[in-house]
Design an enzyme around this catalytic site. Sequence first.
Site, PDB file in Angstrom:
ATOM      1  N   PRO A 416       0.827  -1.214   0.000  1.00 52.68           N
ATOM      2  CA  PRO A 416       0.000   0.000   0.000  1.00 52.68           C
ATOM      3  C   PRO A 416       0.860   1.262   0.000  1.00 52.68           C
ATOM      4  CG  PRO A 416      -0.204  -1.227   2.077  1.00 52.68           C
ATOM      5  CD  PRO A 416       0.548  -2.079   1.134  1.00 52.68           C
ATOM      6  N   TYR A 574      -1.296   5.412  13.192  1.00 52.89           N
ATOM      7  CA  TYR A 574      -2.614   5.969  12.876  1.00 52.89           C
ATOM      8  C   TYR A 574      -3.613   5.559  13.965  1.00 52.89           C
ATOM      9  CZ  TYR A 574      -0.282   7.089   8.514  1.00 52.89           C
ATOM     10  OH  TYR A 574       0.602   7.597   7.604  1.00 52.89           O
ATOM     11  N   ARG A 622      -2.616  -4.902   8.891  1.00 57.10           N
ATOM     12  CA  ARG A 622      -1.213  -4.451   8.911  1.00 57.10           C
ATOM     13  C   ARG A 622      -0.869  -4.013  10.331  1.00 57.10           C
ATOM     14  NH1 ARG A 622       2.665  -0.972   4.856  1.00 57.10           N
ATOM     15  NH2 ARG A 622       3.066  -3.041   4.075  1.00 57.10           N
TER      16      ARG A 622
HETATM   17  C1  LIG Z   1       4.989   6.886  -0.909  1.00 59.11           C
HETATM   18  C2  LIG Z   1       4.643   5.879   0.134  1.00 59.11           C
HETATM   19  C3  LIG Z   1       3.367   5.829   0.633  1.00 59.11           C
HETATM   20  C4  LIG Z   1       3.013   4.870   1.571  1.00 59.11           C
HETATM   21  N1  LIG Z   1       1.725   4.756   1.990  1.00 59.11           N
HETATM   22  C5  LIG Z   1       1.324   3.718   2.747  1.00 59.11           C
HETATM   23  C6  LIG Z   1      -0.042   3.467   2.998  1.00 59.11           C
HETATM   24  O1  LIG Z   1      -0.914   4.143   2.500  1.00 59.11           O
HETATM   25  N2  LIG Z   1      -0.363   2.426   3.799  1.00 59.11           N
HETATM   26  C7  LIG Z   1       0.595   1.618   4.355  1.00 59.11           C
HETATM   27  O2  LIG Z   1       0.260   0.694   5.088  1.00 59.11           O
HETATM   28  N3  LIG Z   1       1.903   1.829   4.094  1.00 59.11           N
HETATM   29  C8  LIG Z   1       2.280   2.828   3.293  1.00 59.11           C
HETATM   30  N4  LIG Z   1       3.605   2.981   2.964  1.00 59.11           N
HETATM   31  C9  LIG Z   1       4.578   2.021   3.468  1.00 59.11           C
HETATM   32  C10 LIG Z   1       4.861   0.907   2.443  1.00 59.11           C
HETATM   33  O3  LIG Z   1       3.713   0.111   2.206  1.00 59.11           O
HETATM   34  C11 LIG Z   1       6.005  -0.010   2.903  1.00 59.11           C
HETATM   35  O4  LIG Z   1       5.618  -0.652   4.097  1.00 59.11           O
HETATM   36  C12 LIG Z   1       7.304   0.743   3.126  1.00 59.11           C
HETATM   37  O5  LIG Z   1       7.538   1.693   2.106  1.00 59.11           O
HETATM   38  C13 LIG Z   1       8.497  -0.216   3.154  1.00 59.11           C
HETATM   39  O6  LIG Z   1       8.569  -0.964   1.967  1.00 59.11           O
HETATM   40  P1  LIG Z   1       9.661  -0.634   0.792  1.00 59.11           P
HETATM   41  O7  LIG Z   1      11.015  -0.682   1.431  1.00 59.11           O
HETATM   42  O8  LIG Z   1       9.466  -1.734  -0.223  1.00 59.11           O
HETATM   43  O9  LIG Z   1       9.343   0.727   0.263  1.00 59.11           O
HETATM   44  C14 LIG Z   1       3.976   3.956   2.050  1.00 59.11           C
HETATM   45  C15 LIG Z   1       5.270   4.041   1.555  1.00 59.11           C
HETATM   46  C16 LIG Z   1       5.610   4.966   0.592  1.00 59.11           C
HETATM   47  C17 LIG Z   1       6.998   4.961   0.057  1.00 59.11           C
END
Ligand SMILES: Cc1cc2nc3c(=O)[nH]c(=O)nc-3n(C[C@H](O)[C@H](O)[C@H](O)COP(=O)(O)O)c2cc1C
Length: 767
Positions: A416, A574, A622
Amino acid sequence: MKIACIGGGPAGLYFAISMKLRDPAHEIEIFERNAPGVTFGWGVVFSDLTVDNITRNDPVSAAAITGELAHWDDIDVHIKGETITSGGHGFIGIGRKRLLEILQERARALGVVLHFEAECDPADPKWQGYDLVIASDGLNSRFRNANPEAFGVDTDVRQNKFIWLGTNKAFDAFTFAFEETEHGWIWAHAYRFAPDFSTFIVECSEEVWRAFGFDEMEQAETIAVCERLFAKYLDGHALMSNAAHLRGSAAWLNFPRIKCERWSSGNVILLGDAAHTAHFSIGSGTKLALEDAIKLADVLNRDGLSLGAALDEYQAERNLEVLKLQNSARNSTEWFETLDRYLHFEPLQFAYSLLTRSQRISHENLRLRDREWLEGVERWFWKRATAGQSNKTAPPMFAPLKLREMEVANRITVSPMAMYSAEDGVPNDFHFVHYGERALGGAGLLFTEMTCVSPEGRISPGCTGLWNDEQAAEWRRIVDFVHANSAAKICLQLGHSGPKGSTKLGWEGNDVPLDDGNWPVMAASDVPWSPANQVPRAMTRADMDAVRDQFVAAVKLGIDCGFDMVELHAAHGYLLSSFITPLQNKRTDDYGGSLDNRLRYPLEVFAAMRAAWPGDKPMSVRISATDWAGENGVTPDEAVAIGEAFAREGADLIDVSAGQTWAEQQPVYGRMFQTPFSDKVRNEGRLATMAVGNIYEPDHANSILAAGRADLVALARPHLVDPMWTLRAAAQLDYRDIHIPPQYLNGMSQLARNLKREAEIAAALRV
Ligand SMILES: Cc1cc2nc3c(=O)[nH]c(=O)nc-3n(C[C@H](O)[C@H](O)[C@H](O)COP(=O)(O)O)c2cc1C
Ligand SMILES: Cc1cc2nc3c(=O)[nH]c(=O)nc-3n(C[C@H](O)[C@H](O)[C@H](O)COP(=O)(O)OP(=O)(O)OC[C@H]3O[C@@H](n4cnc5c(N)ncnc54)[C@H](O)[C@@H]3O)c2cc1C
């Protein structure tokens, strides 16, 4: 220079040799407390790289050492009556006693003076008469411990007990033997280091150790018990100790992980185990000692380098190497300390998990070592993933997963990610293209961004929502496109921002309140996210009812939209996370205090959503598996209990994230840094999990899945820049049985051909 080396182990001896080779004028004396030929331990293992290093440094001693090295390739893992053998591991070993004899002889030949049976006291004034005193006196170094502050010593005594024994049984393979006994599990690490000699290290938890009564046994009795326990591996050979002088249980040790902030003080320089240790299960202590010695000799003899600059360079370069190894060693140590977690695995997966425990060896490394064995693991994985229907030999990331009646085509998910691009919560063309593009990219499951259940539940004015029909119609358009044009399933993530609400768009500043038009926020307690954020209203029971009903209403709209799955966002600080973390929840009613109380409201919301969501469709939650705040916040142990609690309410998957629950968190970042939490929740709680956090290579995903550390792998940021991540991985791994949009077929075959060609060129260049 006039130099005293305290301790004639590998570090002291090899340093003396290396110094003399660079300048025979150095006057070097070694003081060793033991008599010649008396030493602890049995064999040590090396890598080919260490042999290259010592050959470059001193071909003479290297020739003597390599002439006596025992070689072996296989690792045998014995567990539950099965033996799992994998090959291609390429070990070399030598007896510690023999290694020391070779080094002593070489040191003498080069003019080093050796004193045996010479116990050294750091308080003795004679050490002031030397230019340098090399504290190569091992892990219990008296010279380091005489002045621990000066060296900034940090010791972490590990949990398990081990004893270093030897045997004349010649093991053909590096052997791990795990035995279940009336007192619990106990295991041996055994390897041959001479034609008729093997090291045999026995290890167990402290609990099992006490249950056996090892704490009250003399060594002879301990050895007799170990011989009985491991009789089937010893073929009648005895186990032996060479620490017979130790009384009672003293021969059993707890491994101390040592690091030092500073490696020198005054004229004393730390070398080898005195400066650092790396757990015996990755077998690198002697290699580090020898490489330290080479580096120190190098810098001390380099023209134009002051002593201070030389020591700075010595510490900087060696410390980096040590930290890398200690990191791997920590993973390996913890694997053995948390063995219970993996004992329910089938032997093949248990062996895979053991081989990849330090995270230095990955899926593709294993393929290079023993393709046939790895393909056996892949077939096993596919068979399990398809309830016996498939016999495919293919990377685990492409295997399907069934959650309730939903089957995802492969194990890669788009995590997400809030896009902050909606108006009044309504997704628009940007979202249509964004999600559509990522669905075409091949991932098995697509998560929406946190979609908010009310206008006040938004993080920012740009967040998507699902509280009215206009929003539902736009989401339906996206879901329909995904279903019509890809094999991906799509999961709706629902959340409420709580104390982190009413803030700017992501790229305008993280968690920064709006310049104007702020709306009131609420949370478990009136604890602001940061001094800059609003003080939230502590939720009343009426608020709790209202928000719960908003989640349920959003779920019902989600059904109309055609979503395949729903996720409750209870992480990252949150609203629901503000109940779970004690750092934000200061309530004194039934919703604050104990973990059960803190979970009460999030579970109530989840249960109400589950009741509204179709029984044949899955739901996930989550969580933040740690607040990165030690015992003051949610701990990984609590994360298991949290996962179990949601599972009891009908969660089919725990999406294991971490942190972002309080502003001053102290996370430890790195490659796959949150995967250990998924591993823990999955294997201690026996729950299906999704791992996320800096997972960016297909090899990471395959290693995580095959080792049973998660059931799904989520990538967020990699998908921002590469919506086609999964298709690219399929091309890279030459996997064709994936849904490719027909419009893109040409590009896929072209990419696969090019990648194959590049791999062939790279392989030819390596040869
Ligand atoms: C731009 C952005 C927006 C995000 N928005 C959400 C979100 O809406 N809900 C959520 O559970 N995590 C959100 N995350 C966290 C990601 O789902 C993920 O857990 C985190 O980026 C680590 O993974 P990665 O290293 O592959 O980026 C967001 C991350 C990024 C980079
Ligand atoms: C169970 C076990 C298995 C291991 N397996 C491996 C392996 O497979 N591969 C590997 O590379 N490493 C292994 N190691 C680690 C390895 O033994 C050490 O990392 C290595 O010996 C470090 O060398 P060193 O010279 O720094 O210290 P040591 O080998 O400990 O030498 C220190 C010397 O100093 C002497 N000494 C100490 N204090 C004094 C004093 N006050 N006065 C005089 N002399 C003193 C001691 O007698 C000793 O001879 C293992 C360790 C353990 C515990």
